[in-house]
Design an enzyme around this catalytic site. Sequence first.
Site, PDB file in Angstrom:
ATOM      1  N   ASP A   1      21.318  -4.043 -30.367  1.00 53.50           N
ATOM      2  CA  ASP A   1      22.571  -3.839 -30.531  1.00 53.50           C
ATOM      3  C   ASP A   1      22.510  -4.217 -32.684  1.00 53.50           C
ATOM      4  O   ASP A   1      21.576  -4.318 -32.855  1.00 53.50           O
ATOM      5  CB  ASP A   1      23.540  -6.028 -30.507  1.00 53.50           C
ATOM      6  CG  ASP A   1      24.882  -5.925 -30.748  1.00 53.50           C
ATOM      7  OD1 ASP A   1      24.969  -4.958 -31.259  1.00 53.50           O
ATOM      8  OD2 ASP A   1      25.262  -7.130 -30.364  1.00 53.50           O
TER       9      ASP A   1
HETATM   10  C1  BGC Z   1      28.267  -5.843 -31.337  1.00 54.51           C
HETATM   11  C2  BGC Z   1      28.620  -4.712 -30.330  1.00 54.51           C
HETATM   12  C3  BGC Z   1      29.637  -3.240 -31.235  1.00 54.51           C
HETATM   13  C4  BGC Z   1      28.321  -3.529 -32.428  1.00 54.51           C
HETATM   14  C5  BGC Z   1      28.514  -1.874 -32.974  1.00 54.51           C
HETATM   15  C6  BGC Z   1      28.189  -5.263 -33.130  1.00 54.51           C
HETATM   16  O1  BGC Z   1      28.521  -6.865 -33.777  1.00 54.51           O
HETATM   17  O2  BGC Z   1      27.232  -7.320 -30.834  1.00 54.51           O
HETATM   18  O3  BGC Z   1      28.944  -5.065 -29.081  1.00 54.51           O
HETATM   19  O4  BGC Z   1      29.091  -2.845 -30.063  1.00 54.51           O
HETATM   20  O5  BGC Z   1      28.398  -4.026 -32.803  1.00 54.51           O
HETATM   21  O6  BGC Z   1      29.819  -2.462 -33.422  1.00 54.51           O
END
Ligand code: BGC
Length: 715
Positions: A258
Amino acid sequence: MAGENRDAASVGMSADEQARMVEEQMTDDERFSLLVSVMGVNDVVTVRDERIPEGVPMSAGYVPGAPRLGIPPLLMSDASLGVTNPGYRQGDTATALPSGIALGASFNPELARQSGGMVGREARSRGFNVQLAGGINLARDPRNGRNFEYLSEDPLLSAVLAAESINGIQAEGVISTIKHYSLNCNETNRHWLDAVIDPAAHRESDLLAFEIAIERAQPGSVMTGYNKINGDYAGGNSVLLQGVLKGAWGYPGWVMSDWGGTPGWEAALKGLDQESGLQLDIMMWQKEWFTAPLRQAYAEGNVPKERLSDMVRRILRSMFAIGVDRWGSAPEVDLAKHNEVALETARQGIVLLRNDGALPLATGTTARIAVIGGHAQIGVPTGCGSSAVLPPGGFAEVIKVGGPGIMGVGRNLYLLPSPPLAELRKLLPGAEIEFDPGMNPAESALMAARCDIAVVLAIKLDSEGFDDPDLSLPWGQDAVIEAVAAANPNTIVVLETGNPVVMPWRDRVRAIVEAWYPGQAGGQAIAEILTGAVNPSGRLPVTFPADLAQTPRPDLPGLGTPWGTPVTIEYAEGAEVGYRWFAQQHQQPLYAFGHGLSYTTFDYSNLHVEGGDTITATFTVTNTGQRVGADVPQFYLTSAAGEERLRLLGFQRVELQPGQSRQVTITADRRLLARFDGPDGITGSWRMAEGTYQVAVGKSAHDPVLTADMPMRGS
Ligand code: BGC
């Protein structure tokens, strides 16, 4: 070579063979360049990152390709509720679907498939070939700020719907992730959160959801969570990545972190294949791991060449399997049709929780109706965070809310332009409809007292980065409902929330509707349900507890501690999540998992069960009322070889005319009848104890209608 790669596909080479062939031709520079994605902005505000070439749309992640080898760049965009890139979206709009929990409430895999297809087409038309979708974490805690993005508290329901949504996306030639692997079930201090669980119980719950969804949809990538699981960060958790995902399940795709969730270059040795959004790792940990540090480790012989090749091949394999290297012209995007998908999902996801006959409102009514609160004159709320979609025409309003920590800056109440007030006026042209903002209980009561009917819309803002402190409605809305109900005996409450709420006023109102965050056509769907233009058919995908004392963790560890405080949450309920917990504890919830009323009635009869390796149930569903409607009969295990154990084994949404019957057959996934047996959660297997298994067909997890016993062999 670009041509050679395309020829390979056309002569029927498998994606694995193709990946191997292409990877062998790559230089180390090309290999390493595939292992890191760069966010569209370099300071999480506005400045375009210079590593992203001109003409490439801003997005959550950019990975340069290798054109000489026919490898296109990867362009990653959020997420399951529509195509979005908050922070870098530059006015780009897309169809804003209802929240994931609303899709969960539809219990309708076909709808999930359609919404996935819609997301896939819109992503592709903008040039995004990786959709960061497939949020599947189980709703273990009704305070989790991201439950609205996810689907349910049940592994099977979540897996079946997530799989169809991923299948819909990938059928458009766009790679989908499944996320956040695993146990990212609370937002409180998520980067410092250690989620502790018994490994076998993990296999029977959150991991089972991932396992079934991955089997059914083969998502190109798995995104890890921010949290630790049993002491090791998800992004470098070798038990979960090497042991379970790539080992026990043989997952062939790639694992990405993530954004800001890469725990170190060593994670590459523990199963992580790609660092996401490198700027966020720098911001979080003052270090970025997969460019210089990983290369240095490789140069020093600490990362074997085979592992580097494996990381690259996994990425290439998914690209070739899903076809992002073979895109022709962009698919046609029909925004009107996509709006229908958003509308239909809202219609099927809205749950009628309580109704003593006040609903539906008669379409010819000339009553005076007070519509109160919820910004109903402006629109409907949407959840906040990386999943929030900017709809065509833009948000109707953005109300800055704020909060502590880095997530506080982006914590907003977004209103989508589908105002329930205007939609109700359209469907009830003879009624005299007035609006009160629900700001002051006494003022709302004055209007309610002079009207025949009061409809209160109550909202709650859930957001990535925050857990709810409790289950109450914010901004004094419980007091408004109490005052309105005291002033008007015909009070109806519509909830627009991302999570269960408690309802101290429940017995003083005549009807309660849970509309979740209903998406860009949500106001229309709410009005249609209230007036009976649409017969409600949603069923709760999460248990509504009477209060937090009924839940596994009345006090949430770490809640209220400052950003950066280490937190340990013991998920001691193990596999007994949601309704399973309530059954084990012999507790009666406020509203049960699977509960949902209709304006017609349904009857179940003729249950016949067959045994063998698993259990198959056949039964008849009849619409015994006066209206067309859809029912969702549910098939449960209630006890196994003498042990009380509640498990959803299957479900089927059935649309029936008045008086019509349909035979339904549901076969249980054997893993739902079994227990995972093995000390480390990797090497074990699914075992069934010999004995009598009791099953039920019911209207909710706690409302069995037909029951049967089935003797099963042990295995
Ligand atoms: C989130 C993800 C997301 C990523 C990209 C993160 O803060 O947990 O679910 O896909 O950001 O935006």
